[in-house]
Each structure stands twice: as structure tokens, then as C-alpha cells.
Design an enzyme around this catalytic site. Structure first.
Site, PDB file in Angstrom:
ATOM      1  N   GLY A   9      18.150  -7.789  -5.630  1.00 35.40           N
ATOM      2  CA  GLY A   9      19.599  -7.961  -5.640  1.00 35.40           C
ATOM      3  C   GLY A   9      20.161  -7.759  -7.031  1.00 35.40           C
ATOM      4  O   GLY A   9      19.547  -8.175  -8.023  1.00 35.40           O
ATOM      5  N   ALA A  10      21.350  -7.136  -7.105  1.00 37.22           N
ATOM      6  CA  ALA A  10      21.938  -6.804  -8.408  1.00 37.22           C
ATOM      7  C   ALA A  10      23.369  -7.278  -8.537  1.00 37.22           C
ATOM      8  O   ALA A  10      24.137  -6.723  -9.311  1.00 37.22           O
ATOM      9  CB  ALA A  10      21.868  -5.289  -8.643  1.00 37.22           C
ATOM     10  N   ALA A  79      14.718  -3.507  -0.302  1.00 37.56           N
ATOM     11  CA  ALA A  79      13.465  -4.157   0.059  1.00 37.56           C
ATOM     12  C   ALA A  79      13.445  -4.360   1.569  1.00 37.56           C
ATOM     13  O   ALA A  79      14.472  -4.662   2.181  1.00 37.56           O
ATOM     14  CB  ALA A  79      13.328  -5.492  -0.652  1.00 37.56           C
ATOM     15  N   CYS A 158      33.217 -19.127   4.013  1.00 31.01           N
ATOM     16  CA  CYS A 158      34.028 -18.606   2.906  1.00 31.01           C
ATOM     17  C   CYS A 158      35.517 -18.833   3.189  1.00 31.01           C
ATOM     18  O   CYS A 158      36.290 -17.884   3.328  1.00 31.01           O
ATOM     19  CB  CYS A 158      33.722 -17.125   2.711  1.00 31.01           C
ATOM     20  SG  CYS A 158      34.266 -16.480   1.118  1.00 31.01           S
ATOM     21  N   GLY A 310      29.822 -17.021  -5.893  1.00 30.72           N
ATOM     22  CA  GLY A 310      30.514 -17.285  -7.149  1.00 30.72           C
ATOM     23  C   GLY A 310      29.781 -18.253  -8.055  1.00 30.72           C
ATOM     24  O   GLY A 310      28.600 -18.091  -8.363  1.00 30.72           O
ATOM     25  N   CYS A 346      36.927 -23.366  -8.702  1.00 32.55           N
ATOM     26  CA  CYS A 346      37.461 -22.243  -7.940  1.00 32.55           C
ATOM     27  C   CYS A 346      38.946 -22.081  -8.236  1.00 32.55           C
ATOM     28  O   CYS A 346      39.662 -23.063  -8.435  1.00 32.55           O
ATOM     29  CB  CYS A 346      37.250 -22.491  -6.441  1.00 32.55           C
ATOM     30  SG  CYS A 346      37.850 -21.152  -5.384  1.00 32.55           S
ATOM     31  N   LYS A 381      43.355 -16.455 -12.386  1.00 30.05           N
ATOM     32  CA  LYS A 381      42.447 -15.603 -11.610  1.00 30.05           C
ATOM     33  C   LYS A 381      42.447 -14.178 -12.172  1.00 30.05           C
ATOM     34  O   LYS A 381      41.386 -13.543 -12.264  1.00 30.05           O
ATOM     35  CB  LYS A 381      42.836 -15.596 -10.138  1.00 30.05           C
ATOM     36  CG  LYS A 381      41.956 -14.671  -9.307  1.00 30.05           C
ATOM     37  CD  LYS A 381      41.588 -15.239  -7.968  1.00 30.05           C
ATOM     38  CE  LYS A 381      40.627 -14.319  -7.248  1.00 30.05           C
ATOM     39  NZ  LYS A 381      40.050 -14.903  -6.039  1.00 30.05           N
TER      40      LYS A 381
END
Length: 400
Positions: A9-10, A79, A158, A310, A346, A381
Site C-alpha cells: 500500500g502507498a 499483491a 465514514c 486519516g 477531524c 481544511k
């Protein structure tokens, strides 16, 4: 011989973990990132993309230059299997990579079959391609407007994105001169407004209720979706909501291939972890972000999930990196951070307004929790987006 750390994962978790391990060991480690996407995506800004406020180039950057600058290898491939006994990961092209330590940061995919008709008749904003599709749909909507339904389905986690998109939709309707002509509805599986999948915060229900009332938004609370037809959403309680445009936040799932490894992942594809973010079964396998399983500590009339994206993902990645570095140095991995003890930080955007959400813990019981409304949240934000993209692009993961 230098130890080999393989990171799957990136994005938030993967890029943070890879850079943090190199930083912790002052470069004395071989780190390789494996990912099917070679761009980092700032997911929080997907709420703006359908309205033309952002495009792909604004919220992504290529990861290879960043990784190369910090001496980290990259394999642009998915993967498809993990063998923790042989310490080997198989890739989609048939190659396999061996490791001494593995970090699984493979993120999520949408549960598209959460309700019949979701994929065919509603939009979502939880991935870049889907947010772009929602943007094309919004352009068509403005040519032939009508009622709008925004929903967070049963088992969704979410909720912040659902609220942000809801209030940004209200703001865009106002700008387009359509507010008086459009019925805007919000459907949520939360047991009360402002639950957010984290149990709620003091006065949150009243604050969110005030926001909805101010914008003239009808709310349907603690209810799931039964099915979605073309132009009609039916709720589990029998309510029917016609729409010309609908956006639904669905539940997330882990990656399917992780379920094929015995004793690694649960039925949703999430890796069971300790508070060190080591897997429960294997000391040299870690999981962070959405890929890590987190138990929901409550039961609600309609199922709700927990947000793991996040800030929590970053904290998990740093904890995992510190523990891997300790193991490589021959020490006991002692960095611990229960998910529920991670701070809640948040910023919820609302077009030209918003709410800053702060709490000493993600999950109750808490000592402190506050929601701070006002236009400063929108500006925060905007500023945070620019800062975070700069931070990650330049590999400064040690910064807050």
C-alpha cells in the site's frame, strides 16, 4: 545482512509506515513498497471533486519520486497472496517477494452489494474514479435538477464524508439558485445525528440538528437502505424517497486475498491486530489503517461501522514502524496504541462553514470532546490539504 521490510500500500498508512521505518533506522534497512496505484491520494478532498472544486491532479501526486528520494523501492503491482510462514508475498504478475517484516496497508474497497441497486442507481465519493463519476452525474443534474438524497448506509463507518458531502451539496444548491426548489434529504444508520461512528461527542446531536434545520434538510435517522431503484430510494422502514441525484457512503471491506491466509484476517478481510499493530498470529506481520480490524464496542438498532481513515491510520503506521525498528535492533516491540485511545482530530467541511472535531480518545469513555463550528473550519481544511500533500510528497512524516 540488512533486514527487508515490505509494505503493501502507498497511501496514508503505507507511505507513512515506509518512510517512518527508514527514519527510525536512519536508512539502515531495505524498504520496498508494493501497490497497484503509483499515486498518493488525499482522500478527504474527494468531497469537493464532484462539484468541480478539485480534480485528480489537485489531490494526488506520484509516489515514486518521493520513495526514490528516501531510498525506498517501489513495485507497481497488486499483491494477491501472503504466506506468513514462508515470509513471502505473491504479486498479480506471478512474481513473489520475500520479507523479514511485512506491513499490510492495503486500504479498503466499497461493499457495492450493501443494498440492491446501489452500484447501478446511486453515486459514491469514497474512491477517486467513483468521485469523478459522481462529478459527471452532478453536471447532468444541474441541467435537469430535482430532489437529492445523501445517505450513509447500514454498516458504513465514514460518516464524516457523508455529512461533508451533504452540507457541500446544500451550499452548491444555494450557489446555483436551486435551494428553494430542491428537497434535500439525509439518511443515516447512526442512532443519532453526530454519532460519526465514534459514539458521538457532547452537544454534537444538537449542533448537527441545528445545521440540518438551518439548511432545510430532512433527516432519516437510525435506518438502513432496503433498495435503490432508478430515481427512488426505499428505506428499511418503508419510506420512499424520490431523487434526481443520490450519493451513498457504503461500508468498507478489506482486500479479498487477505482472507485466504489462515489466522490472518476476519470475514471482512481485516487483519486482527494487537495494540502494537502486529497481527494476532504473526509477530513479523503488521496491519495499519482500514486494513486493521477494530471491534465495534456497541450495538445499535441499525449497524454502524468505525472510521479508521486519516489521522488514526497515521498513528497506527507510526506505531508499527517504531515496533519494526525495535525488532530489527533486537529489542522488544513496546510501542502501543489501542485504537480507541488514539485522539479524534477531524475537520468537517460545509462549503463555506464547518466544524472542528477534537477529543482525547477516538472511542468512549473520554475525558474531553468538543465540536467547534464556524467558517474557520473551512479555512482550516483548505490549509491542511495543502500542508499534508506537501508533507507526504516530501517525505516529512515525522511532522504532525
Amino acid at each position: 545482512m540488512r533486514k527487508r521490510v515490505l509494505v503493501l500500500g502507498a497511501n496514508f498508512g503505507g507511505l507513512t509506515a515506509a518512510l517512518a521505518v527508514r527514519h527510525e533506522l536512519h536508512g539502515d534497512v531495505d524498504v520496498t513498497v508494493v501497490a497497484p496505484d503509483d499515486h498518493f491520494l488525499f482522500n478527504p478532498s474527494l468531497i469537493w471533486l464532484p462539484f468541480g472544486k478539485r480534480d485528480r491532479e489537485d489531490i494526488t501526486f506520484p509516489v515514486i519520486p518521493t520513495l526514490e528520494e528516501h531510498g525506498i523501492g517501489f513495485v507497481h503491482e497488486a499483491a494477491v497472496a501472503v504466506d506468513p510462514v514462508q515470509r513471502r508475498v505473491t504479486l498479480a504478475d506471478g512474481r513473489s517477494l520475500v520479507y523479514d517484516y511485512l506491513v499490510i496497508a492495503t486500504g479498503y474497497h466499497n461493499k457495492t452489494d450493501v443494498v440492491p441497486g446501489f452500484a447501478e442507481n446511486a453515486y459514491t465519493i469514497t474512491t477517486l474514479p467513483e468521485a469523478e463519476r459522481a462529478g459527471a452525474g452532478w453536471k447532468r443534474y444541474l441541467e435537469d435538477p430535482g430532489d437529492i438524497v445523501i445517505a450513509a448506509s447500514q454498516s458504513a463507518g465514514c460518516f464524516g464524508a457523508a455529512y461533508e458531502f451533504l452540507f457541500n451539496t446544500a451550499y452548491q444548491l444555494k450557489k446555483a439558485g436551486l435551494k428553494k426548489d430542491v428537497k434535500l434529504s439525509y439518511v443515516t444508520s447512526e442512532p443519532f445525528l453526530g454519532h460519526f461512528g465514534i459514539g458521538g461527542l457532547p452537544h454534537g446531536e444538537q449542533l448537527l440538528g441545528m445545521f440540518l434545520k438551518k439548511e432545510g434538510i430532512d433527516a432519516h435517522i437510525s435506518v438502513g437502505l432496503d433498495h435503490i431503484d432508478d430515481g427512488m430510494m426505499q428505506l428499511a422502514d418503508g419510506t420512499r424517497l424520490p431523487f434526481a441525484y443520490s450519493m451513498v457512503v457504503p461500508p468498507f471491506l478489506g482486500q479479498e486475498f487477505l482472507k485466504d491466509t489462515p489466522d490472518l484476517a476476519d470475514e471482512k478481510g481485516y487483519v486482527r491486530v494487537r495494540d502494537t499493530y502486529q497481527s494476532e498470529k504473526y509477530d513479523d506481520v503488521y496491519a495499519v489503517g482500514v486494513a486493521a480490524a477494530v471491534d465495534v464496542p456497541w450495538q445499535t438498532p441499525t449497524p454502524v461501522g468505525i472510521p479508521k481513515t486519516g489521522f488514526p491510520t497515521e498513528q497506527m503506521a507510526h506505531t508499527a514502524a517504531a515496533n519494526i525498528a525495535a525488532q530489527i535492533r533486537g529489542e522488544v516491540p513496546e510501542a502501543r496504541k489501542e485504537f480507541g485511545d488514539i485522539k479524534a482530530v477531524c475537520v468537517m467541511d460545509a462549503g463555506n462553514n464547518g466544524v472542528v472535531i477534537l477529543a482525547d480518545k477516538m472511542l468512549p469513555p473520554r475525558k474531553h470532546g468538543v465540536l467547534i463550528p464556524g467558517p474557520q473550519a473551512h479555512l482550516m481544511k483548505l490549509g491542511f490539504e495543502k500542508y499534508f500533500l506537501w508533507k507526504m510528497k516530501n517525505g516529512h512524516v515525522q511532522l504532525p
